[in-house]
Design a protein around this motif. Structure first.
Motif, short mmCIF file in Angstrom:
data_model
loop_
_atom_site.label_atom_id
_atom_site.label_comp_id
_atom_site.label_asym_id
_atom_site.label_seq_id
_atom_site.Cartn_x
_atom_site.Cartn_y
_atom_site.Cartn_z
N ALA A 280 2.40 4.44 10.18
CA ALA A 280 3.14 3.23 10.57
C ALA A 280 4.31 2.99 9.64
CB ALA A 280 2.21 2.03 10.59
N ALA A 281 4.09 3.16 8.34
CA ALA A 281 5.15 2.94 7.36
C ALA A 281 6.29 3.92 7.57
CB ALA A 281 4.58 3.09 5.95
N GLU B 230 2.40 -6.11 3.64
CA GLU B 230 2.23 -4.84 4.35
C GLU B 230 2.38 -3.65 3.43
OE1 GLU B 230 5.29 -2.26 7.11
OE2 GLU B 230 5.15 -4.41 7.50
N GLU B 231 3.29 -3.77 2.44
CA GLU B 231 3.65 -2.64 1.60
C GLU B 231 2.50 -2.16 0.71
OE1 GLU B 231 4.76 -6.32 -0.84
OE2 GLU B 231 4.61 -5.73 1.28
N ILE C 50 -1.50 3.05 -4.13
CA ILE C 50 -1.00 4.30 -3.55
C ILE C 50 -0.09 4.00 -2.37
CG2 ILE C 50 -1.71 6.36 -2.27
CD1 ILE C 50 -4.23 6.40 -4.06
N LEU C 51 -0.50 3.07 -1.51
CA LEU C 51 0.34 2.73 -0.36
C LEU C 51 1.65 2.10 -0.81
CD1 LEU C 51 0.46 2.73 2.73
CD2 LEU C 51 -0.51 0.42 2.70
N LEU C 52 1.60 1.25 -1.85
CA LEU C 52 2.82 0.65 -2.38
C LEU C 52 3.79 1.74 -2.84
CD1 LEU C 52 4.34 -1.94 -3.29
CD2 LEU C 52 3.17 -1.68 -5.49
N ASN C 53 3.30 2.74 -3.53
CA ASN C 53 4.16 3.84 -3.97
C ASN C 53 4.68 4.65 -2.78
OD1 ASN C 53 3.91 3.21 -6.68
ND2 ASN C 53 2.14 4.55 -7.00
N PHE C 54 3.86 4.78 -1.76
CA PHE C 54 4.27 5.49 -0.55
C PHE C 54 5.45 4.76 0.11
CE2 PHE C 54 3.73 6.70 3.98
CZ PHE C 54 3.71 8.08 3.86
#
Length: 605
Positions: free
Chosen positions: A413-414, A430-431, A496-500
């Motif tokens: 989605a990101a 979301e981030e 991890i998602l924030l870094n992604f």
């Protein structure tokens, strides 16, 4: 022309009130000393007075026809809420420090939608300032703030605003909003404010007592429509135009997101949005940088963003709900309500290339033909997202995407949102995969209205075949449950998602082929059965090729376009908590790659 209580300095104030059908208006000064001043009406239906000894902060109301005592519908501040007196505001007193600010071009925008009341535990403008550096570090360029016009009580989404010119007292009032905008500009962030011109809130709005602000010619989901084309509509139109320019002039905001314009009804020869666009163009001629109007609409009508010279409404950009719906159904498999119109990789490919999936094609959900062809307009005139306050909060339990799909799907989605050439919009939290819901909440004082909201929400979810009872919109617990948990972004899969997200934004900023303006350079491919979608985009000497595997099985990609490619993102990489990549780091010529389940791979030149 300006309306409301205009503070001129030296404790002198001009009062201007529109009331074309009133016979008598008296200005009642409540503080610091009670005074009564009859007003005179001019030929345009405005009642006016110019008074001395009116310091900033003076409380006042209007007595109508010798009877009803009401706050000012053009009030700049309601310190005691929607039912209390209005207060005089000295807009010239704030010390702005954004003189060097020159805005953010739309095509460079990465937007972040936030709700002041739940963005931080304190729920104020001041508290929001403390989090701006987190957004700039992520790569956000623009914050889009949900409505802050005065609503009833302490907690609300903001769409129940009763005083369009007044800044919510519980958030910090006029100075609080100015401080937030000032700080944002100093940190390189633009500010878009949500403007609601399709209805007024149901509690505390006394505009009907002053004049014909509403018309029975049309009906909106929230009641009678605002009067833009019936008798006396000239005053209402001026009210709305002045309000829009007021936010740009007095609060230095960079633009307005116009809520649900499909519910702004105007059958006149010059639509109110077209007139607003003309007035903004005049404003921009003398402004130090351009301001923008962005329309939220589900009409798929390209005329909204066509220039005024081409008989369009002249909006600078508009929503593309079709992108969200196409992506959401691929990720979740949901088919209820309007989602029944979506669900294929072909539709995502169409939304990516054309912005609209429905381009005067038959919509099974609407049971009619819908939409128009927007391919002659650049992608940067469309705002896309994978979730926003509506798509989350209008679910019965307010589930974010993080509660509906796997971690691997969140990365898909990101990437789909941030690698798209349209303007990406993120919803707060979301981030980092915030898992708190974003529920609908109110703080109405009228118990009958509270019960009506409860019953209305229940009926709404019946249309989506949802079982159970929605969380109580009037409960403080509902607000607290919806507040961001910022500490989560620092650990585990959230970090991890924030870094992604940060990596995706870096790729977007570094490669002009991602945010290209030429639709002819967008070449998508897809396979509905195998559930993959790929796209090749080129701009000048830069290119990208990205492939999304939405299936639970590995897939073999089509041949990559003939170039020398370097892989710059692979969501299956262990650094992104993936199961391990199968795609090579470099590609030469027209090769094919193996893509693991629920994986996105990006190659660049």
């Amino acid at each position: 022309m300006t309306i409301g209580a205009i503070y001129l300095g030296g404790d002198r104030c001009d009062f201007s009130l529109w009331g074309p059908t009133l016979d008598q208006v008296t200005l009642e000064i409540l503080t610091p000393e009670p005074q009564s001043h009859p007003l005179k009406q001019d030929d345009g239906g405005y009642w006016r007075a110019s008074l001395d000894s009116i310091p900033p902060g003076t409380h006042y109301q209007y007595r109508l026809n010798g009877d009803r005592l009401r706050p000012d519908p053009m009030s700049y501040f309601q310190p005691q809420g929607v039912h209390g007196p209005s207060a005089v505001v000295d807009h010239g007193a704030f010390s702005w420090q954004d003189e060097s600010w020159r805005g953010i071009p739309l095509e460079e925008s990465i937007m972040y939608e936030l709700h002041i009341g739940t963005f931080t535990p304190a729920g104020t403008f001041e508290a929001a300032i403390s989090r701006l550096r987190d957004l700039t570090a992520l790569g956000i360029t623009t914050i889009e703030i949900m409505p802050v016009a005065q609503f009833p009580g302490q907690h609300n989404w903001g769409y129940d605003g009763a005083y369009p010119f007044a800044v919510q007292n519980s958030y910090g009032g006029p100075d609080g909003l100015k401080a937030l905008v000032n700080a944002a500009h100093q940190q390189g962030l633009a500010v878009i404010l949500d403007g609601v011109y399709n209805h007024f809130g149901p509690e505390g709005n006394y505009s009907r007592d002053f004049g014909p602000y509403f018309t029975d010619k049309y009906q909106t989901p929230w009641g009678g429509a605002i009067n833009f084309d019936d008798a006396y509509s000239h005053g209402v139109r001026q009210f709305v135009i002045e309000n829009a320019l007021y936010w740009l002039r007095e609060y230095h905001v960079d633009g307005l997101r116009l809520d649900a314009i499909h519910a702004i009804y105007d059958g006149g020869a010059k639509h109110i949005l077209g007139e607003l666009s003309d007035r903004l163009a005049e404003f921009n001629q003398t402004a130090s940088y351009p301001r923008y109007l962005i329309a939220e609409s589900d009409l798929n009508d390209v005329r909204i963003i066509r220039p005024r010279s081409e008989n369009g409404l002249g909006m600078d950009a508009q929503w593309s709900d079709d992108f969200h719906h196409s992506l959401h159904t691929l990720l979740t498999g949901e088919q209820q309500g309007y989602y029944e119109d979506f669900g294929s990789c072909q539709q995502l490919a169409t939304a990516w290339r054309d912005s609209f999936v429905y381009q005067w094609t038959y919509s099974p959900h609407r049971k009619r033909f819908h939409g128009s062809d927007a391919r002659d307009r650049p992608p940067a005139q469309f705002v896309i997202c994978n979730q926003n306050h509506d798509q989350i909060g209008n679910r019965m339990l307010g589930e974010r995407l993080s509660q509906l799909v796997s971690f691997e799907a969140l990365k898909l989605a990101a990437a789909a949102t941030l690698l798209n050439p349209a303007i990406p919009l993120l919803f707060m939290g979301e981030e980092y995969g915030e898992d708190a819901p974003f529920l609908y909440f109110i703080d109405h004082q009228d118990p009958n209205l509270v019960e009506a909201v409860r019953q209305g929400r229940k009926r709404e979810f019946e249309a989506f075949h949802a079982s159970g009872t929605p969380p109580d919109a009037a409960s403080l617990e509902t607000v607290n449950t919806s507040t961001l948990n910022w500490q989560k972004r620092d650990s585990g899969h959230h970090h991890i998602l924030l870094n992604f997200y940060h990596h995706l934004i870096e790729r977007r900023n570094n490669n002009p082929a991602i945010r290209l303006g030429d639709r002819q350079q967008i070449q998508p491919q897809y396979n509905n059965e195998s559930r993959w979608f790929s796209v090749h985009q080129s701009q000048a000497n830069h290119s990208i090729w990205v492939i999304f595997n939405f299936s639970d099985s590995p897939i073999q990609s089509p041949q990559v376009p003939t170039q020398t490619w370097t892989k710059t993102l692979d969501s299956s990489d262990p650094i992104w908590q993936g199961s391990g990549p199968t795609a090579p780091q470099t590609l030469k010529g027209s090769e094919s790659i193996k893509v693991p389940p629920l994986t996105v791979v990006l190659y660049e030149t």
